[in-house]
Design an enzyme around this catalytic site. Structure first.
Site, PDB file in Angstrom:
ATOM      1  N   GLU A  94       0.812  -1.123  -0.071  1.00 60.72           N
ATOM      2  CA  GLU A  94      -0.070  -0.184  -0.072  1.00 60.72           C
ATOM      3  C   GLU A  94       1.063   1.108   0.127  1.00 60.72           C
ATOM      4  O   GLU A  94       1.974   1.281   0.596  1.00 60.72           O
ATOM      5  CB  GLU A  94      -1.018  -0.010   1.149  1.00 60.72           C
ATOM      6  CG  GLU A  94      -2.065  -1.147   1.007  1.00 60.72           C
ATOM      7  CD  GLU A  94      -3.211  -0.961   1.903  1.00 60.72           C
ATOM      8  OE1 GLU A  94      -2.984  -0.332   2.993  1.00 60.72           O
ATOM      9  OE2 GLU A  94      -4.058  -1.480   1.799  1.00 60.72           O
ATOM     10  N   CYS A 107       3.478   8.654   1.276  1.00 61.89           N
ATOM     11  CA  CYS A 107       4.006   7.621   2.340  1.00 61.89           C
ATOM     12  C   CYS A 107       4.143   6.368   1.613  1.00 61.89           C
ATOM     13  O   CYS A 107       3.245   5.617   1.019  1.00 61.89           O
ATOM     14  CB  CYS A 107       2.887   7.599   3.446  1.00 61.89           C
ATOM     15  SG  CYS A 107       3.259   6.323   4.745  1.00 61.89           S
ATOM     16  N   CYS A 114       6.593  -7.139   7.750  1.00 58.83           N
ATOM     17  CA  CYS A 114       7.954  -6.566   8.473  1.00 58.83           C
ATOM     18  C   CYS A 114       8.582  -7.564   9.347  1.00 58.83           C
ATOM     19  O   CYS A 114       7.749  -8.279   9.855  1.00 58.83           O
ATOM     20  CB  CYS A 114       7.319  -5.433   9.429  1.00 58.83           C
ATOM     21  SG  CYS A 114       8.900  -4.557   9.964  1.00 58.83           S
ATOM     22  N   CYS A 118       6.341  -4.875  16.551  1.00 58.23           N
ATOM     23  CA  CYS A 118       6.010  -3.673  17.485  1.00 58.23           C
ATOM     24  C   CYS A 118       4.591  -4.150  17.732  1.00 58.23           C
ATOM     25  O   CYS A 118       3.788  -4.423  16.809  1.00 58.23           O
ATOM     26  CB  CYS A 118       6.272  -2.303  16.639  1.00 58.23           C
ATOM     27  SG  CYS A 118       7.784  -2.154  16.167  1.00 58.23           S
ATOM     28  N   CYS A 121       1.378  -2.078  16.184  1.00 51.15           N
ATOM     29  CA  CYS A 121       1.370  -1.897  14.838  1.00 51.15           C
ATOM     30  C   CYS A 121       0.808  -3.125  13.881  1.00 51.15           C
ATOM     31  O   CYS A 121       1.279  -4.427  14.371  1.00 51.15           O
ATOM     32  CB  CYS A 121       3.042  -1.768  14.244  1.00 51.15           C
ATOM     33  SG  CYS A 121       3.077  -1.696  12.496  1.00 51.15           S
ATOM     34  N   GLY A 170       7.010  -1.920   6.432  1.00 57.27           N
ATOM     35  CA  GLY A 170       8.326  -2.289   6.534  1.00 57.27           C
ATOM     36  C   GLY A 170       9.335  -1.547   7.452  1.00 57.27           C
ATOM     37  O   GLY A 170       8.820  -0.336   7.603  1.00 57.27           O
ATOM     38  N   GLU A 171      10.514  -1.884   7.410  1.00 58.71           N
ATOM     39  CA  GLU A 171      11.576  -1.180   8.288  1.00 58.71           C
ATOM     40  C   GLU A 171      12.753  -0.870   7.160  1.00 58.71           C
ATOM     41  O   GLU A 171      13.340  -1.639   6.425  1.00 58.71           O
ATOM     42  CB  GLU A 171      12.264  -1.932   9.143  1.00 58.71           C
ATOM     43  CG  GLU A 171      13.288  -1.389  10.035  1.00 58.71           C
ATOM     44  CD  GLU A 171      13.270   0.242  10.141  1.00 58.71           C
ATOM     45  OE1 GLU A 171      12.520   0.484  10.765  1.00 58.71           O
ATOM     46  OE2 GLU A 171      14.080   0.709   9.571  1.00 58.71           O
ATOM     47  N   SER A 202      11.871   6.981   8.160  1.00 52.94           N
ATOM     48  CA  SER A 202      11.183   6.600   9.605  1.00 52.94           C
ATOM     49  C   SER A 202      11.696   5.064   9.919  1.00 52.94           C
ATOM     50  O   SER A 202      11.646   4.226   9.192  1.00 52.94           O
ATOM     51  CB  SER A 202       9.824   6.738   9.738  1.00 52.94           C
ATOM     52  OG  SER A 202       9.512   6.120  11.151  1.00 52.94           O
ATOM     53  N   SER A 224      11.024   6.283  15.426  1.00 45.37           N
ATOM     54  CA  SER A 224       9.842   5.463  16.099  1.00 45.37           C
ATOM     55  C   SER A 224      10.148   5.331  17.640  1.00 45.37           C
ATOM     56  O   SER A 224      10.666   4.265  17.944  1.00 45.37           O
ATOM     57  CB  SER A 224       9.239   4.438  15.378  1.00 45.37           C
ATOM     58  OG  SER A 224       8.762   4.823  14.238  1.00 45.37           O
ATOM     59  N   LEU A 225      10.109   6.386  18.499  1.00 47.12           N
ATOM     60  CA  LEU A 225      10.697   6.156  19.777  1.00 47.12           C
ATOM     61  C   LEU A 225       9.524   5.651  20.626  1.00 47.12           C
ATOM     62  O   LEU A 225       9.958   4.641  21.351  1.00 47.12           O
ATOM     63  CB  LEU A 225      10.932   7.629  20.486  1.00 47.12           C
ATOM     64  CG  LEU A 225      12.005   7.661  21.562  1.00 47.12           C
ATOM     65  CD1 LEU A 225      13.288   7.016  21.149  1.00 47.12           C
ATOM     66  CD2 LEU A 225      11.995   8.861  21.950  1.00 47.12           C
ATOM     67  N   HIS A 226       8.516   6.068  20.909  1.00 53.00           N
ATOM     68  CA  HIS A 226       7.345   5.511  21.569  1.00 53.00           C
ATOM     69  C   HIS A 226       7.404   5.331  22.992  1.00 53.00           C
ATOM     70  O   HIS A 226       6.533   4.841  23.975  1.00 53.00           O
ATOM     71  CB  HIS A 226       6.914   4.588  20.735  1.00 53.00           C
ATOM     72  CG  HIS A 226       6.501   4.535  19.262  1.00 53.00           C
ATOM     73  ND1 HIS A 226       6.064   5.716  18.942  1.00 53.00           N
ATOM     74  CD2 HIS A 226       6.804   3.766  18.318  1.00 53.00           C
ATOM     75  CE1 HIS A 226       6.009   5.564  17.483  1.00 53.00           C
ATOM     76  NE2 HIS A 226       6.534   4.207  17.352  1.00 53.00           N
ATOM     77  N   ASN A 301      -3.861   4.247  16.269  1.00 53.90           N
ATOM     78  CA  ASN A 301      -4.884   3.858  15.516  1.00 53.90           C
ATOM     79  C   ASN A 301      -5.091   2.522  15.693  1.00 53.90           C
ATOM     80  O   ASN A 301      -4.465   1.390  15.429  1.00 53.90           O
ATOM     81  CB  ASN A 301      -4.536   4.131  14.027  1.00 53.90           C
ATOM     82  CG  ASN A 301      -4.687   5.461  13.509  1.00 53.90           C
ATOM     83  OD1 ASN A 301      -5.612   6.164  13.760  1.00 53.90           O
ATOM     84  ND2 ASN A 301      -3.603   5.857  13.101  1.00 53.90           N
ATOM     85  N   CYS A 344      -1.903   5.364   9.807  1.00 53.96           N
ATOM     86  CA  CYS A 344      -0.548   4.475  10.329  1.00 53.96           C
ATOM     87  C   CYS A 344      -0.718   3.410  10.921  1.00 53.96           C
ATOM     88  O   CYS A 344      -1.854   3.395  11.959  1.00 53.96           O
ATOM     89  CB  CYS A 344       0.144   5.281  11.348  1.00 53.96           C
ATOM     90  SG  CYS A 344       0.661   7.039  11.089  1.00 53.96           S
TER      91      CYS A 344
HETATM   92  N1  SAH Z   1       8.972   0.538  10.194  1.00 51.09           N
HETATM   93  C1  SAH Z   1       9.105   2.073  10.274  1.00 51.09           C
HETATM   94  C2  SAH Z   1       8.418   2.858   9.096  1.00 51.09           C
HETATM   95  C3  SAH Z   1       7.084   2.570   9.179  1.00 51.09           C
HETATM   96  S1  SAH Z   1       6.006   2.564  10.471  1.00 51.09           S
HETATM   97  C4  SAH Z   1       9.046   2.564  11.527  1.00 51.09           C
HETATM   98  O1  SAH Z   1       8.672   1.795  12.274  1.00 51.09           O
HETATM   99  O2  SAH Z   1       9.455   3.611  11.848  1.00 51.09           O
HETATM  100  C5  SAH Z   1       5.487   4.474  10.415  1.00 51.09           C
HETATM  101  C6  SAH Z   1       4.976   5.030  11.824  1.00 51.09           C
HETATM  102  O3  SAH Z   1       3.675   4.434  12.190  1.00 51.09           O
HETATM  103  C7  SAH Z   1       5.970   4.604  13.036  1.00 51.09           C
HETATM  104  O4  SAH Z   1       6.299   5.380  13.687  1.00 51.09           O
HETATM  105  C8  SAH Z   1       4.860   3.470  13.595  1.00 51.09           C
HETATM  106  O5  SAH Z   1       5.334   3.428  15.124  1.00 51.09           O
HETATM  107  C9  SAH Z   1       3.742   4.150  13.643  1.00 51.09           C
HETATM  108  N2  SAH Z   1       2.603   3.083  13.708  1.00 51.09           N
HETATM  109  C10 SAH Z   1       2.444   2.029  13.551  1.00 51.09           C
HETATM  110  N3  SAH Z   1       1.327   1.228  13.864  1.00 51.09           N
HETATM  111  C11 SAH Z   1       0.717   2.437  14.299  1.00 51.09           C
HETATM  112  C12 SAH Z   1      -0.751   2.591  14.977  1.00 51.09           C
HETATM  113  N4  SAH Z   1      -1.560   1.518  14.886  1.00 51.09           N
HETATM  114  N5  SAH Z   1      -1.063   3.627  15.378  1.00 51.09           N
HETATM  115  C13 SAH Z   1      -0.248   4.742  15.316  1.00 51.09           C
HETATM  116  N6  SAH Z   1       0.976   4.904  14.960  1.00 51.09           N
HETATM  117  C14 SAH Z   1       1.226   3.538  14.231  1.00 51.09           C
HETATM  118 FE1  SF4 Z   2       7.651  -2.893  11.381  1.00 51.54          FE
HETATM  119 FE2  SF4 Z   2       7.687  -0.156  11.750  1.00 51.54          FE
HETATM  120 FE3  SF4 Z   2       5.476  -1.488  12.129  1.00 51.54          FE
HETATM  121 FE4  SF4 Z   2       7.464  -1.756  13.859  1.00 51.54          FE
HETATM  122  S1  SF4 Z   2       6.400   0.035  13.663  1.00 51.54           S
HETATM  123  S2  SF4 Z   2       6.377  -3.655  13.037  1.00 51.54           S
HETATM  124  S3  SF4 Z   2       9.091  -1.655  12.540  1.00 51.54           S
HETATM  125  S4  SF4 Z   2       6.221  -1.419  10.278  1.00 51.54           S
END
Ligand code: SAH
Ligand code: SF4
Length: 369
Positions: A94, A107, A114, A118, A121, A170-171, A202, A224-226, A301, A344
């Site tokens: 996508e 995007c 991936c 996480c 995600c 993906g990463e 990212s 992506s610190l979180h 989300n 996201c």
């Molecule tokens: N893999 C990379 C890039 C893709 S994710 C990464 O992790 O940075 C892009 C962003 O969306 C990241 O910051 C990820 O943490 C965030 N993300 C993933 N799932 C999400 C969700 N359910 N709600 C909000 N943000 C989310």
């Molecule tokens: Fe992969 Fe980024 Fe999702 Fe983590 S947040 S599972 S690195 S796509």
């Protein structure tokens, strides 16, 4: 017709010049071809009129300019657009376009699925199918440009597709070489010509690749610190077990090209009762001290089966205000394209589910913040 002829899309400038040698042409011909493919957006050799007929015929006999197919295009009520991009092996990824007033960001995905898991995600629940090739990464951009009719490359700066965020599935730093080849094609001044200043990559924190990304590509970095403590980040972003916070933040401190004008973005997904306390916000300020930084607070989300809930709006605002008081920009990301599952962390599998259900049926729009 796919796969019969070698695809010229996704070849670096050098590789394209090498192909010219293969068919007995001078390498400089690559420059002309490049212009047609990436400036004009032309896919038909017949219409590449500045190229002599004999060469056009040779090209036709061996090559194609092939973009991925689009199996579904949806536009949200907020104008966010999503493409389900069909790859030659039948897999799908996508790509999402998030419009602003007179510009917007695309995007893009870097992998199918991936390898990381996480916990918040949706992509993380899918196994990695494979890395995307440079052609498939550049192809996502070209598909979006087709959709907005943005060929030839606008030279007056007035482009709708003005920015790229590598924030899809993906990463990207686990597919560094292909992502780098693709972004270099996109940044090339004689083609798509998108400046590195308009591209943000990212990463979840693949520390050994961060320096190379800055040195080699010079794009903006988003992390992506979180979480602000290793115990929690180990759970939310499990790659933290391998590259803990101190190492990640050190890589940020020395990221080539970052300065006050080009800050590193720290993404922080807001999870109710998990990482959203005032103490967390203050600890965040302490952690990133000395790094040219800005924040992006992402309301979580939810997806079917997810174990978290989004923080309360007032909690998110409080978190943002603490960061603002600390002197940093900390906007709360407005969820876009929720009605087409383009937000996201919702990519891919929702579309597959949708597709199975009925292509025309739209899910109910979840309440926004
Ligand atoms: N893999 C990379 C890039 C893709 S994710 C990464 O992790 O940075 C892009 C962003 O969306 C990241 O910051 C990820 O943490 C965030 N993300 C993933 N799932 C999400 C969700 N359910 N709600 C909000 N943000 C989310
Ligand atoms: Fe992969 Fe980024 Fe999702 Fe983590 S947040 S599972 S690195 S796509």
């Amino acid at each position: 017709m796919t796969g019969l002829y070698k695809n010229l899309v996704g070849l670096s400038r050098q590789q394209l010049a090498d192909e010219m040698l293969v068919i007995g042409e001078q390498p400089f011909r690559a420059k002309q071809l490049w212009h047609w493919i990436y400036h004009q957006g032309e896919t038909d050799f017949e219409l590449m009129t500045s190229i002599g007929k004999p060469l056009r015929e040779k090209l036709q006999a061996a090559y194609e300019v092939r973009k991925p197919a689009v199996s579904l295009e949806q536009t949200s009520s907020d104008r966010t657009r999503k493409w389900l991009v069909k790859l030659e092996d039948g897999n799908e990824v996508e790509t999402v376009y998030i419009p602003e007033e007179d510009r917007g960001a695309i995007c893009m995905s870097s992998q199918i699925g991936c390898t990381l898991t996480c916990t918040f995600c949706h992509t993380g629940t899918q196994r990695l199918v494979r890395n995307l090739t440079p052609a498939e990464i550049v192809g996502q951009f070209m598909v979006a440009r087709d959709s907005y009719g943005e060929w030839p490359t606008p030279t007056d700066g007035g482009r709708m597709i003005s920015n790229i965020v590598m924030m899809g599935m993906g990463e990207p730093l686990f597919n560094y070489d292909n992502v780098a080849t693709a972004l270099k094609i996109i940044m090339d001044g004689e083609g798509i010509a998108l400046s590195k200043r308009r591209i943000t990559l990212s990463t979840s924190g693949v520390v050994p690749e961060i320096e190379r990304c800055g040195r080699d590509l010079g794009v903006n970095l988003a992390i992506s610190l979180h979480a602000v403590r290793d115990e929690l980040r180990d759970v939310l972003v499990p790659i933290n077990k391998k590259y803990p916070l101190v190492e990640l933040l050190n890589a940020c401190r020395t990221y080539p090209g970052s300065n006050n004008a080009r800050r590193i973005t720290f993404e922080y997904v807001m999870l109710d009762g998990i990482n959203d306390s005032a103490a967390d916000a203050r600890e965040l300020l302490r952690l990133i001290k000395g790094i040219p930084a800005k924040f992006n607070l992402i309301p979580f989300n939810p997806w079917p089966g997810s174990a978290y809930e989004c923080s309360k709006p007032h909690t998110i605002r409080r978190f943002s205000e603490i960061l603002l008081d600390g002197g940093y920009s900390a906007p709360i990301r407005v969820p876009r394209g929720r009605d087409i599952m383009a937000a996201c962390g919702q990519l891919k599998s929702e579309s597959q589910r949708l597709k199975r259900a009925a292509r025309t049926a739209m899910p109910e729009q979840p309440a926004g913040l």
